[in-house]
Motif scaffolding. Structure first.
Motif, PDB file in Angstrom:
ATOM      1  N   ASN A   1       1.003  -2.092 -12.358  1.00  0.00           N
ATOM      2  CA  ASN A   1      -0.300  -1.530 -11.966  1.00  0.00           C
ATOM      3  C   ASN A   1      -0.181  -0.463 -10.878  1.00  0.00           C
ATOM      4  N   HIS A   2       0.994   0.171 -10.755  1.00  0.00           N
ATOM      5  CA  HIS A   2       1.217   1.229  -9.777  1.00  0.00           C
ATOM      6  C   HIS A   2       1.924   2.405 -10.448  1.00  0.00           C
TER       7      HIS A   2
ATOM      8  N   ALA B   1      -1.861   2.560  -6.387  1.00  0.00           N
ATOM      9  CA  ALA B   1      -2.227   1.371  -7.157  1.00  0.00           C
ATOM     10  C   ALA B   1      -3.422   1.672  -8.054  1.00  0.00           C
ATOM     11  N   LEU B   2      -3.292   1.352  -9.337  1.00  0.00           N
ATOM     12  CA  LEU B   2      -4.438   1.419 -10.236  1.00  0.00           C
ATOM     13  C   LEU B   2      -5.413   0.296  -9.871  1.00  0.00           C
ATOM     14  N   ARG B   3      -6.654   0.423 -10.335  1.00  0.00           N
ATOM     15  CA  ARG B   3      -7.659  -0.583  -9.988  1.00  0.00           C
ATOM     16  C   ARG B   3      -7.299  -1.915 -10.642  1.00  0.00           C
ATOM     17  N   HIS B   4      -7.064  -2.922  -9.783  1.00  0.00           N
ATOM     18  CA  HIS B   4      -6.683  -4.240 -10.288  1.00  0.00           C
ATOM     19  C   HIS B   4      -7.127  -5.301  -9.292  1.00  0.00           C
TER      20      HIS B   4
ATOM     21  N   GLU C   1      -9.887   1.803  -2.128  1.00  0.00           N
ATOM     22  CA  GLU C   1     -11.150   1.293  -2.657  1.00  0.00           C
ATOM     23  C   GLU C   1     -11.114  -0.229  -2.630  1.00  0.00           C
TER      24      GLU C   1
ATOM     25  N   HIS D   1      -9.374  -3.671  -6.275  1.00  0.00           N
ATOM     26  CA  HIS D   1      -8.927  -2.709  -5.277  1.00  0.00           C
ATOM     27  C   HIS D   1      -7.999  -1.690  -5.925  1.00  0.00           C
ATOM     28  N   ARG D   2      -7.925  -0.510  -5.309  1.00  0.00           N
ATOM     29  CA  ARG D   2      -6.968   0.508  -5.715  1.00  0.00           C
ATOM     30  C   ARG D   2      -6.657   1.391  -4.515  1.00  0.00           C
TER      31      ARG D   2
ATOM     32  N   THR E   1      -4.764   5.448  -3.451  1.00  0.00           N
ATOM     33  CA  THR E   1      -4.126   6.705  -3.842  1.00  0.00           C
ATOM     34  C   THR E   1      -3.684   7.454  -2.592  1.00  0.00           C
TER      35      THR E   1
ATOM     36  N   ASN F   1      -5.401  -5.916 -14.555  1.00  0.00           N
ATOM     37  CA  ASN F   1      -5.726  -4.497 -14.536  1.00  0.00           C
ATOM     38  C   ASN F   1      -7.187  -4.333 -14.935  1.00  0.00           C
TER      39      ASN F   1
ATOM     40  N   GLU G   1      -8.979  -1.745 -15.505  1.00  0.00           N
ATOM     41  CA  GLU G   1      -9.288  -0.731 -16.506  1.00  0.00           C
ATOM     42  C   GLU G   1      -9.078  -1.295 -17.913  1.00  0.00           C
TER      43      GLU G   1
END
Length: 254
Positions: free
Chosen positions: A19-20, A52-55, A74, A96-97, A99, A125, A127
């Protein structure tokens, strides 16, 4: 004096976390490195534009502290700039995510309690599975430590000053506590054992010497010291000008 309970992040094997993107982690405190059961600590390096992608983590808590760089974080749909200087808590089940926005890579300390260890069942994940947001919910928390920011002296200590370090967005962590610790010159902790808890000290300044379960140690700036559940230990400041550290407590989740 080398000890199995004192770890340096130098030389830790890097890995790419799920997830990153653009991220390389080094696991410092874990079952593999020191036999930790309740906590995992790693150092992450993240390149600009990545993160980190939103997870979310349904059953564990995460705390993060930036050592360098900046990024957009976030938490539960609310965005804010993250910069060095404060710990941030992500409770169980909170989406949370992150960037990186700075030119220099972000270096970040991350604490998981209970340990994550890249278990695919411990991360969702958002998304790929947005319905999981409703299923996971947020962990139950209380406000017992919300007013614990005033310095205090921990038990079994002389010349040591703790203050609670976690930034608490929606209450108090259930599985961990993180403290900013200041040690006077000559400060010491008398022999005692932990009960249903593990402790990690990240030494930011100065040096400590002592013993853990009969294993003598010396630690210097940048070292990590692990104190197992049930292990008798004692230590004192061995540097002339005192010491500074982050102290992490992780509690039994059984």
């Amino acid at each position: 004096m080398k000890s199995r309970y004192v770890i340096s992040s130098e030389g830790a094997n890097p890995y790419s976390p799920a997830n990153h993107t653009g991220t390389s982690n080094q696991r410092v405190i874990s079952r593999e490195t020191v036999g930790a059961k309740y906590v995992e600590v790693l150092i992450g390096t993240i390149e600009k534009g990545h993160g980190a992608l939103r997870h979310l983590h349904p059953n564990l808590e995460q705390a993060s502290y930036l050592l360098q760089g900046e990024g957009l974080a976030e938490f539960n749909g609310v965005e804010e700039m993250a910069r060095p200087g404060r710990w941030m808590l992500t409770p169980e089940g909170a989406p949370h995510r992150f960037t990186v926005t700075s030119e220099i890579p972000v270096k970040v300390l991350v604490v998981y309690a209970p340990p994550y260890a890249e278990n695919p069942r411990a991360a969702v994940n958002c998304e790929d599975a947005p319905a999981a947001l409703d299923e996971a919910g947020l962990g139950v928390r209380d406000d017992a430590l919300r007013n614990a920011s005033k310095p205090f002296a921990p038990k079994h200590s002389d010349g040591i000053h703790f203050s609670y370090a976690l930034d608490l967005p929606e209450g108090t962590a259930r599985h961990m506590a993180i403290f900013d610790a200041r040690f006077d010159s000559g400060a010491r902790v008398s022999s005692h054992t932990l009960e249903k808890m593990e402790q990690v000290i990240f030494l930011r300044k100065g040096s400590l010497a002592g013993s853990i379960a009969g294993d003598e140690f010396q630690a210097r700036e940048g070292d990590w010291i692990f104190f197992p559940d049930g292990a008798p230990h004692e230590y004192s400041v061995s540097s002339a000008n005192g010491a500074e550290a982050f102290v992490i407590h992780a509690f039994s989740f059984h």
